[in-house]
Design an enzyme around this catalytic site. Structure first.
Site, PDB file in Angstrom:
ATOM      1  N   LYS A  10       0.835  -1.215   0.000  1.00 35.74           N
ATOM      2  CA  LYS A  10       0.000   0.000   0.000  1.00 35.74           C
ATOM      3  C   LYS A  10       0.864   1.256   0.000  1.00 35.74           C
ATOM      4  O   LYS A  10       2.032   1.238   0.394  1.00 35.74           O
ATOM      5  CB  LYS A  10      -0.963   0.024   1.183  1.00 35.74           C
ATOM      6  CG  LYS A  10      -0.319  -0.031   2.597  1.00 35.74           C
ATOM      7  CD  LYS A  10       0.126   1.305   3.150  1.00 35.74           C
ATOM      8  CE  LYS A  10       0.950   1.170   4.427  1.00 35.74           C
ATOM      9  NZ  LYS A  10       1.836   2.275   4.711  1.00 35.74           N
ATOM     10  N   PRO A  99       8.638  -4.263  -1.182  1.00 35.20           N
ATOM     11  CA  PRO A  99       9.905  -3.991  -0.503  1.00 35.20           C
ATOM     12  C   PRO A  99       9.805  -4.202   1.012  1.00 35.20           C
ATOM     13  O   PRO A  99       8.760  -3.958   1.623  1.00 35.20           O
ATOM     14  CB  PRO A  99      10.214  -2.538  -0.860  1.00 35.20           C
ATOM     15  CG  PRO A  99       9.029  -2.005  -1.587  1.00 35.20           C
ATOM     16  CD  PRO A  99       8.178  -3.149  -2.001  1.00 35.20           C
ATOM     17  N   ALA A 101      10.480  -3.754   5.017  1.00 38.64           N
ATOM     18  CA  ALA A 101      10.693  -2.663   5.990  1.00 38.64           C
ATOM     19  C   ALA A 101      10.843  -1.329   5.273  1.00 38.64           C
ATOM     20  O   ALA A 101      11.784  -0.578   5.492  1.00 38.64           O
ATOM     21  CB  ALA A 101      11.905  -2.948   6.869  1.00 38.64           C
ATOM     22  N   GLY A 103       7.902   0.802   4.335  1.00 37.82           N
ATOM     23  CA  GLY A 103       6.772   1.725   4.392  1.00 37.82           C
ATOM     24  C   GLY A 103       5.634   1.364   3.461  1.00 37.82           C
ATOM     25  O   GLY A 103       4.754   2.175   3.207  1.00 37.82           O
ATOM     26  N   MET A 104       5.643   0.113   2.940  1.00 38.43           N
ATOM     27  CA  MET A 104       4.562  -0.301   2.033  1.00 38.43           C
ATOM     28  C   MET A 104       3.751  -1.467   2.583  1.00 38.43           C
ATOM     29  O   MET A 104       3.007  -2.124   1.854  1.00 38.43           O
ATOM     30  CB  MET A 104       5.127  -0.645   0.655  1.00 38.43           C
ATOM     31  CG  MET A 104       5.725   0.587  -0.022  1.00 38.43           C
ATOM     32  SD  MET A 104       6.072   0.330  -1.756  1.00 38.43           S
ATOM     33  CE  MET A 104       4.411   0.298  -2.459  1.00 38.43           C
ATOM     34  N   ALA A 105       3.888  -1.732   3.879  1.00 42.51           N
ATOM     35  CA  ALA A 105       3.077  -2.742   4.576  1.00 42.51           C
ATOM     36  C   ALA A 105       3.271  -4.152   4.025  1.00 42.51           C
ATOM     37  O   ALA A 105       2.331  -4.938   3.954  1.00 42.51           O
ATOM     38  CB  ALA A 105       1.586  -2.357   4.563  1.00 42.51           C
ATOM     39  N   GLY A 106       4.512  -4.486   3.665  1.00 42.30           N
ATOM     40  CA  GLY A 106       4.790  -5.833   3.153  1.00 42.30           C
ATOM     41  C   GLY A 106       4.530  -6.911   4.195  1.00 42.30           C
ATOM     42  O   GLY A 106       3.935  -7.949   3.896  1.00 42.30           O
ATOM     43  N   GLY A 107       4.957  -6.685   5.423  1.00 41.01           N
ATOM     44  CA  GLY A 107       4.716  -7.665   6.490  1.00 41.01           C
ATOM     45  C   GLY A 107       3.225  -7.823   6.743  1.00 41.01           C
ATOM     46  O   GLY A 107       2.725  -8.937   6.958  1.00 41.01           O
ATOM     47  N   SER A 108       2.499  -6.716   6.701  1.00 35.38           N
ATOM     48  CA  SER A 108       1.044  -6.775   6.912  1.00 35.38           C
ATOM     49  C   SER A 108       0.378  -7.573   5.800  1.00 35.38           C
ATOM     50  O   SER A 108      -0.556  -8.348   6.045  1.00 35.38           O
ATOM     51  CB  SER A 108       0.460  -5.354   6.939  1.00 35.38           C
ATOM     52  OG  SER A 108       1.079  -4.605   7.956  1.00 35.38           O
ATOM     53  N   ASP A 141      -1.892  -2.156  10.132  1.00 38.86           N
ATOM     54  CA  ASP A 141      -2.166  -2.117   8.687  1.00 38.86           C
ATOM     55  C   ASP A 141      -2.726  -3.434   8.146  1.00 38.86           C
ATOM     56  O   ASP A 141      -3.066  -3.518   6.964  1.00 38.86           O
ATOM     57  CB  ASP A 141      -0.878  -1.806   7.913  1.00 38.86           C
ATOM     58  CG  ASP A 141      -0.341  -0.405   8.184  1.00 38.86           C
ATOM     59  OD1 ASP A 141      -1.096   0.428   8.716  1.00 38.86           O
ATOM     60  OD2 ASP A 141       0.837  -0.152   7.858  1.00 38.86           O
TER      61      ASP A 141
HETATM   62  O1  C5P Z   1       0.625  -1.854  14.549  1.00 36.43           O
HETATM   63  P1  C5P Z   1       2.024  -2.128  14.156  1.00 36.43           P
HETATM   64  O2  C5P Z   1       2.614  -3.314  14.886  1.00 36.43           O
HETATM   65  O3  C5P Z   1       2.235  -2.236  12.676  1.00 36.43           O
HETATM   66  O4  C5P Z   1       2.853  -0.854  14.617  1.00 36.43           O
HETATM   67  C1  C5P Z   1       4.253  -0.871  14.705  1.00 36.43           C
HETATM   68  C2  C5P Z   1       4.686   0.303  15.558  1.00 36.43           C
HETATM   69  O5  C5P Z   1       4.460   1.530  14.862  1.00 36.43           O
HETATM   70  C3  C5P Z   1       3.967   0.444  16.871  1.00 36.43           C
HETATM   71  O6  C5P Z   1       4.583  -0.303  17.872  1.00 36.43           O
HETATM   72  C4  C5P Z   1       4.086   1.936  17.141  1.00 36.43           C
HETATM   73  O7  C5P Z   1       5.368   2.251  17.659  1.00 36.43           O
HETATM   74  C5  C5P Z   1       4.026   2.535  15.743  1.00 36.43           C
HETATM   75  N1  C5P Z   1       2.658   2.971  15.384  1.00 36.43           N
HETATM   76  C6  C5P Z   1       2.132   4.079  15.997  1.00 36.43           C
HETATM   77  N2  C5P Z   1       0.873   4.497  15.650  1.00 36.43           N
HETATM   78  C7  C5P Z   1       0.161   3.853  14.715  1.00 36.43           C
HETATM   79  C8  C5P Z   1       0.686   2.716  14.054  1.00 36.43           C
HETATM   80  C9  C5P Z   1       1.952   2.293  14.418  1.00 36.43           C
HETATM   81  O8  C5P Z   1       2.768   4.699  16.865  1.00 36.43           O
HETATM   82  N3  C5P Z   1      -1.053   4.317  14.378  1.00 36.43           N
END
Ligand code: C5P
Length: 306
Positions: A10, A99, A101, A103-108, A141
């Site tokens: 994304k 890609p 880590a 910023g494109m939510a690959g793990g998600s 995400d």
């Molecule tokens: O939800 P997720 O595990 O992907 O988030 C990873 C980290 O990104 C969180 O631990 C938090 O530090 C940060 N985050 C945040 N606010 C959000 C989404 C993520 O601070 N809305």
């Protein structure tokens, strides 16, 4: 027995930070947009890695965590728990094009694809709503990776409302060397906010973007793209400024850091414009790699179950 599911990466057309919450997350107001860079997840009963092991192929696999540290393995455990199974006896294989880590939510995407693939493999009656609940427990995400398309996200990004869009958007994705960790980028935003260099956004300011998406004109959409995390990502990786400037110089309608970065994305006027921008950007040598992607793309979908 094997099931295969693909899920999209994304970009955030808008990512506004409303403030830090007591639980350490940030309340955000975002417009997610799924694009045609997809990861493929194959789940097989038993198999060589039976017992939550994840094997991966493709994009930067050396930095993808293996075993239980991988979000796909956590997705398998979470679904197994809901289904009343002790140990998910599966091998999970991931073929990465999104890609890592970046910023494109690959793990998600991998977590969402794992949930959909395992629901089919195990023949579960788990509803889409239940799957979305499990997805939200895995990461902010992940629910959007299930849904796809274009959607407004609130809360920490997990509360979704689909957005009507008439546009097919052509993106040029500039991959960067290295990675940025999402928590570190949010922490950098906190520091910039404390020192008065950035201010929290207010909610419900995305009306003009949503109207532009309904009209479908990329030029109008380009004017309303915004990422509050961009100054934070740039503070950690100042060289991204040069990538953004280069894309704009080469004719992109708009350019921004994708999510928490370090990938930069550029919106192009048309498919042809995107293809020539991608070629020129690759030639300029400012990116590790350059991709053309189209959005909106569908969410996680099963492509094989047998
Ligand atoms: O939800 P997720 O595990 O992907 O988030 C990873 C980290 O990104 C969180 O631990 C938090 O530090 C940060 N985050 C945040 N606010 C959000 C989404 C993520 O601070 N809305």
């Amino acid at each position: 027995m094997t099931s295969i599911c693909v899920a999209p990466g994304k970009v955030n057309l808008s990512l506004r930070i409303l403030g830090l919450r007591p639980d350490g997350y940030h309340d955000i107001s975002t417009v997610f947009h799924a694009v045609s860079l997809t990861d493929e997840v194959r789940v097989t009963r038993g198999g060589p890695g039976a017992g939550r092991v994840v094997t991966t192929m493709g994009e930067r696999v050396e930095s993808v965590p293996s075993g239980d540290a991988n979000i796909a393995a956590r997705a398998a455990l979470a679904l197994a728990r809901v289904a009343g199974m002790d140990d998910p006896d599966v091998t999970i294989d991931i073929i990465k094009a999104i890609p890592v880590a970046a910023g494109m939510a690959g793990g998600s995407a991998d977590a969402a694809a794992t949930l959909v693939a395992l629901r089919a493999l195990w023949g579960l009656a788990t509803t889409d709503d239940e799957l979305t609940g499990i997805a939200a427990s895995l990461g902010s995400d992940v629910p959007f990776s299930l849904l796809g398309g274009t959607a407004k996200g609130t809360g920490r990004g997990e509360i979704l409302t689909p957005v009507l869009t008439a546009a097919t958007l052509h993106w040029v994705v500039a991959l960067s060397e290295g990675e940025l960790s999402t928590p570190e980028v949010y922490a950098a935003w906190d520091r910039l906010a404390e020192s008065g260099h950035v201010v929290a956004s207010s909610a419900d300011v995305d009306g003009p973007l949503l109207a532009a998406l309904r009209h479908g004109d990329p030029r109008e959409i380009a004017r309303h793209l915004v990422n509050d995390l961009e100054p934070a990502a740039l503070s950690l990786r100042p060289s991204l400024r040069g990538v953004l400037d280069m894309g704009l110089e080469l004719g992109a309608l708009a350019g921004m850091v994708s999510g928490s970065g370090p990938t930069c994305v550029f919106l192009a006027e048309s498919r042809d414009a995107a293809i020539s921008l991608a070629a020129e950007l690759a030639g300029a040598g400012v990116a590790r790699g350059v991709r053309h992607a189209v959005g909106p793309a569908p969410g996680a979908r099963l492509v094989l179950s047998r």
